[in-house]
Design a protein around this motif. Sequence first.
Motif, mmCIF file in Angstrom:
data_model
loop_
_atom_site.group_PDB
_atom_site.id
_atom_site.type_symbol
_atom_site.label_atom_id
_atom_site.label_comp_id
_atom_site.label_asym_id
_atom_site.label_seq_id
_atom_site.Cartn_x
_atom_site.Cartn_y
_atom_site.Cartn_z
ATOM 1 N N ILE A 47 -0.020 7.278 6.201
ATOM 2 C CA ILE A 47 0.205 6.178 5.290
ATOM 3 C C ILE A 47 -0.441 6.502 3.956
ATOM 4 O O ILE A 47 -1.514 7.105 3.903
ATOM 5 C CB ILE A 47 -0.321 4.843 5.854
ATOM 6 C CG1 ILE A 47 0.097 3.683 4.943
ATOM 7 C CG2 ILE A 47 -1.836 4.899 6.047
ATOM 8 C CD1 ILE A 47 -0.030 2.335 5.564
ATOM 9 N N VAL A 48 0.226 6.106 2.884
ATOM 10 C CA VAL A 48 -0.295 6.297 1.532
ATOM 11 C C VAL A 48 -0.756 4.960 0.968
ATOM 12 O O VAL A 48 -1.872 4.845 0.453
ATOM 13 C CB VAL A 48 0.788 6.903 0.617
ATOM 14 C CG1 VAL A 48 0.274 7.020 -0.810
ATOM 15 C CG2 VAL A 48 1.228 8.263 1.149
ATOM 16 N N ALA A 49 0.103 3.954 1.077
ATOM 17 C CA ALA A 49 -0.201 2.636 0.534
ATOM 18 C C ALA A 49 0.649 1.602 1.242
ATOM 19 O O ALA A 49 1.711 1.921 1.774
ATOM 20 C CB ALA A 49 0.060 2.592 -0.972
ATOM 21 N N ALA A 50 0.177 0.361 1.216
ATOM 22 C CA ALA A 50 0.928 -0.730 1.827
ATOM 23 C C ALA A 50 0.675 -2.006 1.040
ATOM 24 O O ALA A 50 -0.344 -2.136 0.356
ATOM 25 C CB ALA A 50 0.529 -0.910 3.290
ATOM 26 N N ILE A 51 1.613 -2.938 1.169
ATOM 27 C CA ILE A 51 1.522 -4.176 0.401
ATOM 28 C C ILE A 51 2.006 -5.335 1.253
ATOM 29 O O ILE A 51 2.954 -5.204 2.036
ATOM 30 C CB ILE A 51 2.317 -4.051 -0.921
ATOM 31 C CG1 ILE A 51 2.040 -5.212 -1.861
ATOM 32 C CG2 ILE A 51 3.822 -3.899 -0.646
ATOM 33 C CD1 ILE A 51 2.518 -4.959 -3.279
ATOM 34 N N SER A 52 1.354 -6.464 1.104
ATOM 35 C CA SER A 52 1.707 -7.656 1.876
ATOM 36 C C SER A 52 2.972 -8.312 1.330
ATOM 37 O O SER A 52 3.479 -7.936 0.281
ATOM 38 C CB SER A 52 0.549 -8.657 1.818
ATOM 39 O OG SER A 52 0.332 -9.070 0.472
ATOM 40 N N ARG A 53 3.443 -9.301 2.060
ATOM 41 C CA ARG A 53 4.666 -9.992 1.637
ATOM 42 C C ARG A 53 4.515 -10.636 0.269
ATOM 43 O O ARG A 53 5.434 -10.627 -0.536
ATOM 44 C CB ARG A 53 5.041 -11.065 2.664
ATOM 45 C CG ARG A 53 5.620 -10.499 3.910
ATOM 46 C CD ARG A 53 5.831 -11.515 5.010
ATOM 47 N NE ARG A 53 6.315 -10.801 6.187
ATOM 48 C CZ ARG A 53 5.533 -10.097 6.982
ATOM 49 N NH1 ARG A 53 4.237 -10.054 6.774
ATOM 50 N NH2 ARG A 53 6.053 -9.445 8.011
ATOM 51 N N SER A 54 3.373 -11.216 0.018
ATOM 52 C CA SER A 54 3.163 -11.899 -1.261
ATOM 53 C C SER A 54 2.906 -10.913 -2.399
ATOM 54 O O SER A 54 3.038 -11.282 -3.563
ATOM 55 C CB SER A 54 1.960 -12.830 -1.139
ATOM 56 O OG SER A 54 0.766 -12.073 -0.977
ATOM 57 N N GLY A 55 2.518 -9.687 -2.049
ATOM 58 C CA GLY A 55 2.134 -8.701 -3.063
ATOM 59 C C GLY A 55 0.689 -8.810 -3.478
ATOM 60 O O GLY A 55 0.204 -7.996 -4.250
ATOM 61 N N GLY A 56 -0.009 -9.791 -2.929
ATOM 62 C CA GLY A 56 -1.378 -10.018 -3.350
ATOM 63 C C GLY A 56 -2.411 -9.167 -2.644
ATOM 64 O O GLY A 56 -3.572 -9.108 -3.065
ATOM 65 N N ASN A 57 -2.026 -8.514 -1.577
ATOM 66 C CA ASN A 57 -2.937 -7.663 -0.810
ATOM 67 C C ASN A 57 -2.348 -6.267 -0.696
ATOM 68 O O ASN A 57 -1.151 -6.118 -0.422
ATOM 69 C CB ASN A 57 -3.180 -8.250 0.571
ATOM 70 C CG ASN A 57 -3.832 -9.607 0.522
ATOM 71 O OD1 ASN A 57 -3.158 -10.606 0.299
ATOM 72 N ND2 ASN A 57 -5.148 -9.657 0.701
ATOM 73 N N THR A 58 -3.194 -5.284 -0.900
ATOM 74 C CA THR A 58 -2.746 -3.904 -0.844
ATOM 75 C C THR A 58 -3.751 -3.037 -0.094
ATOM 76 O O THR A 58 -4.919 -3.417 0.082
ATOM 77 C CB THR A 58 -2.547 -3.312 -2.250
ATOM 78 O OG1 THR A 58 -3.781 -3.414 -2.979
ATOM 79 C CG2 THR A 58 -1.449 -4.036 -3.010
ATOM 80 N N TYR A 59 -3.268 -1.880 0.311
ATOM 81 C CA TYR A 59 -4.109 -0.882 0.989
ATOM 82 C C TYR A 59 -3.757 0.485 0.398
ATOM 83 O O TYR A 59 -2.579 0.754 0.108
ATOM 84 C CB TYR A 59 -3.833 -0.870 2.491
ATOM 85 C CG TYR A 59 -4.375 0.364 3.181
ATOM 86 C CD1 TYR A 59 -3.579 1.497 3.342
ATOM 87 C CD2 TYR A 59 -5.690 0.408 3.634
ATOM 88 C CE1 TYR A 59 -4.080 2.635 3.947
ATOM 89 C CE2 TYR A 59 -6.193 1.549 4.243
ATOM 90 C CZ TYR A 59 -5.382 2.660 4.389
ATOM 91 O OH TYR A 59 -5.886 3.784 4.985
ATOM 92 N N TYR A 60 -4.782 1.340 0.255
ATOM 93 C CA TYR A 60 -4.568 2.718 -0.178
ATOM 94 C C TYR A 60 -5.397 3.654 0.683
ATOM 95 O O TYR A 60 -6.565 3.368 0.985
ATOM 96 C CB TYR A 60 -4.980 2.908 -1.640
ATOM 97 C CG TYR A 60 -4.195 2.073 -2.613
ATOM 98 C CD1 TYR A 60 -4.662 0.831 -3.031
ATOM 99 C CD2 TYR A 60 -2.977 2.518 -3.100
ATOM 100 C CE1 TYR A 60 -3.940 0.052 -3.911
ATOM 101 C CE2 TYR A 60 -2.237 1.739 -3.988
ATOM 102 C CZ TYR A 60 -2.726 0.514 -4.381
ATOM 103 O OH TYR A 60 -1.996 -0.254 -5.259
ATOM 104 N N VAL A 61 -4.814 4.775 1.031
ATOM 105 C CA VAL A 61 -5.596 5.810 1.689
ATOM 106 C C VAL A 61 -6.606 6.346 0.675
ATOM 107 O O VAL A 61 -6.337 6.347 -0.541
ATOM 108 C CB VAL A 61 -4.682 6.921 2.246
ATOM 109 C CG1 VAL A 61 -4.041 7.717 1.130
ATOM 110 C CG2 VAL A 61 -5.420 7.801 3.222
#
Length: 129
Positions: A47-61
């Motif tokens: 995984i590189v990055a991910a985003i929630s449905r609202s766009g308000g939460n994200t994740y990055y490796v």
Amino acid sequence: QVQLVESGGGVVQAGGSLRLACLHSGRTFSLYAMGWFRQAPGKEREIVAAISRSGGNTYYVDSVKGRFTISRDNAKNTVYLQMNSLKPEDTAVYYCAAEARTYPSTTYVSTKEDIYDYWGQGTQVTVSS
């Protein structure tokens, strides 16, 4: 049936930038949490990055923090990955993925590959040194 189509890959020199886009074909894009993954030759997909449905939460490796930005435009059914300060080790095929299993959470960020139900065909990113 959901279809995901990535675009924006290419060849760039180290230090350069690319923006990947992933178009979601369905009329219910906002129901899906989205992620970007990559697979380099001889390596497992990560995984590189991910985003929630609202766009308000994200994740990055960790390896891309401060260089990559994931975002989504629910009106355009599109998720983006802005990649800056690219390095040769970023060379890989990049895939976008979508999941609806965690609906209706608007804040959940899906980081596990096996939770994603739909995958794009991938786009090649090559960073030359």
